[in-house]
Design a protein around this motif. Structure first.
Motif, mmCIF file in Angstrom:
data_model
loop_
_atom_site.group_PDB
_atom_site.id
_atom_site.type_symbol
_atom_site.label_atom_id
_atom_site.label_comp_id
_atom_site.label_asym_id
_atom_site.label_seq_id
_atom_site.Cartn_x
_atom_site.Cartn_y
_atom_site.Cartn_z
ATOM 1 N N ALA A 1 -13.834 -2.018 6.932
ATOM 2 C CA ALA A 1 -13.814 -0.980 5.774
ATOM 3 C C ALA A 1 -14.047 -2.228 4.747
ATOM 4 N N VAL A 2 -14.978 -2.304 3.820
ATOM 5 C CA VAL A 2 -15.023 -3.259 2.710
ATOM 6 C C VAL A 2 -14.815 -2.612 1.432
ATOM 7 N N PHE A 3 -13.967 -2.949 0.674
ATOM 8 C CA PHE A 3 -13.774 -2.494 -0.592
ATOM 9 C C PHE A 3 -14.333 -3.707 -1.544
ATOM 10 N N PRO A 4 -15.423 -3.488 -2.126
ATOM 11 C CA PRO A 4 -16.232 -4.931 -2.757
ATOM 12 C C PRO A 4 -15.485 -5.439 -3.857
ATOM 13 N N ALA A 5 -14.840 -4.409 -4.637
ATOM 14 C CA ALA A 5 -14.391 -4.825 -5.803
ATOM 15 C C ALA A 5 -13.330 -4.312 -6.415
ATOM 16 N N LEU A 6 -12.002 -4.649 -6.385
ATOM 17 C CA LEU A 6 -10.779 -4.112 -6.536
ATOM 18 C C LEU A 6 -9.954 -4.879 -7.758
ATOM 19 N N PRO A 7 -9.417 -4.353 -8.729
ATOM 20 C CA PRO A 7 -8.576 -5.235 -9.613
ATOM 21 C C PRO A 7 -7.570 -5.617 -8.737
ATOM 22 N N ALA A 8 -7.054 -6.997 -9.020
ATOM 23 C CA ALA A 8 -6.077 -7.657 -8.164
ATOM 24 C C ALA A 8 -4.612 -7.006 -8.343
ATOM 25 N N GLY A 9 -3.873 -6.883 -7.469
ATOM 26 C CA GLY A 9 -2.637 -6.195 -7.310
ATOM 27 C C GLY A 9 -2.177 -5.491 -5.907
ATOM 28 N N PRO A 10 -1.281 -4.890 -5.797
ATOM 29 C CA PRO A 10 -0.653 -4.310 -4.624
ATOM 30 C C PRO A 10 -1.328 -2.821 -4.538
ATOM 31 N N TYR A 11 -1.550 -2.605 -3.468
ATOM 32 C CA TYR A 11 -2.145 -1.039 -3.030
ATOM 33 C C TYR A 11 -1.696 -0.412 -2.044
ATOM 34 N N VAL A 12 -1.488 0.758 -1.840
ATOM 35 C CA VAL A 12 -1.185 1.615 -0.643
ATOM 36 C C VAL A 12 -2.327 2.059 0.043
ATOM 37 N N ILE A 13 -2.201 2.152 1.578
ATOM 38 C CA ILE A 13 -3.212 2.570 2.417
ATOM 39 C C ILE A 13 -2.535 3.605 2.810
ATOM 40 N N TRP A 14 -3.470 4.813 2.726
ATOM 41 C CA TRP A 14 -3.069 6.159 3.291
ATOM 42 C C TRP A 14 -3.344 6.563 4.469
ATOM 43 N N ARG A 15 -2.315 6.896 5.498
ATOM 44 C CA ARG A 15 -2.601 7.467 6.819
ATOM 45 C C ARG A 15 -2.879 9.084 6.603
ATOM 46 N N THR A 16 -2.345 9.737 5.799
ATOM 47 C CA THR A 16 -2.690 11.244 5.499
ATOM 48 C C THR A 16 -2.923 11.471 3.888
ATOM 49 N N PRO A 17 -3.014 12.380 3.486
ATOM 50 C CA PRO A 17 -3.053 12.896 2.158
ATOM 51 C C PRO A 17 -1.766 12.789 1.492
ATOM 52 N N THR A 18 -0.433 12.861 2.260
ATOM 53 C CA THR A 18 1.055 12.507 1.760
ATOM 54 C C THR A 18 1.738 11.151 2.114
ATOM 55 N N GLU A 19 1.120 10.678 3.349
ATOM 56 C CA GLU A 19 1.824 9.739 3.907
ATOM 57 C C GLU A 19 1.047 8.206 3.825
ATOM 58 N N ALA A 20 1.972 7.334 3.331
ATOM 59 C CA ALA A 20 1.373 6.052 3.217
ATOM 60 C C ALA A 20 1.356 5.314 4.630
ATOM 61 N N ALA A 21 0.386 4.419 5.048
ATOM 62 C CA ALA A 21 0.548 3.952 6.177
ATOM 63 C C ALA A 21 1.116 2.347 6.083
ATOM 64 N N GLY A 22 0.917 1.924 4.683
ATOM 65 C CA GLY A 22 1.165 0.437 4.461
ATOM 66 C C GLY A 22 0.767 0.045 3.128
ATOM 67 N N THR A 23 1.024 -1.078 2.894
ATOM 68 C CA THR A 23 0.508 -1.807 1.825
ATOM 69 C C THR A 23 -0.054 -2.960 1.990
ATOM 70 N N VAL A 24 -0.972 -3.475 0.975
ATOM 71 C CA VAL A 24 -1.712 -4.901 0.896
ATOM 72 C C VAL A 24 -1.642 -5.212 -0.626
ATOM 73 N N VAL A 25 -1.793 -6.601 -0.971
ATOM 74 C CA VAL A 25 -1.592 -7.229 -2.189
ATOM 75 C C VAL A 25 -3.252 -7.806 -2.062
ATOM 76 N N VAL A 26 -4.140 -7.474 -3.085
ATOM 77 C CA VAL A 26 -5.315 -7.863 -3.152
ATOM 78 C C VAL A 26 -5.310 -9.190 -4.278
ATOM 79 N N ALA A 27 -5.913 -10.232 -3.752
ATOM 80 C CA ALA A 27 -5.934 -11.429 -4.586
ATOM 81 C C ALA A 27 -7.191 -11.370 -5.569
#
Length: 110
Positions: A71-97
């Motif tokens: 999956a490619v997100f081509p343009a995101l503001p730098a910072g931390p993001y939540v990756i969602w497993r379900t509509p209410t449950e987070a699967a993890g986080t990632v920091v975009v540089a």
């Protein structure tokens, strides 16, 4: 991860993804297994309440080393993001540089 299946997109070829990075904008690539093909992955900025999510589909990508599913997100503001497993449950986080491509591997079953 929160997933939706809309339709199967054809494979992309080498050099067919355009990224819009620079300054405080980066890109995110989430590498998956083939079982994710056609599913969508949702992310949202970590500090947003309520979170505004964006999603992209996992596609088969033909690269110089072979085939990868990502999956490619081509343009995101730098910072931390939540990756969602379900509509209410987070699967993890990632920091975009900013001005860079952040790549992570995600091998959890859909």
């Amino acid at each position: 991860m929160s997933t939706h299946t809309h339709h199967m997109l054809g494979p992309s070829s080498v050099g067919s993804v355009v990224l819009d990075i620079g300054g405080n904008t980066g890109a995110l690539v989430i590498v998956t297994g083939p079982e994710w093909h056609g599913r969508e992955i949702e992310i949202s900025p970590m500090d947003q309440d309520p979170p505004v999510r964006t999603h992209v589909a996992v596609r088969e990508r033909h690269v110089s080393s072979g085939v990868r599913y990502s999956a490619v997100f081509p343009a995101l503001p730098a910072g931390p993001y939540v990756i969602w497993r379900t509509p209410t449950e987070a699967a993890g986080t990632v920091v975009v540089a900013g001005a860079a491509v952040t790549e992570i591997e995600w091998w959890q079953a859909p």
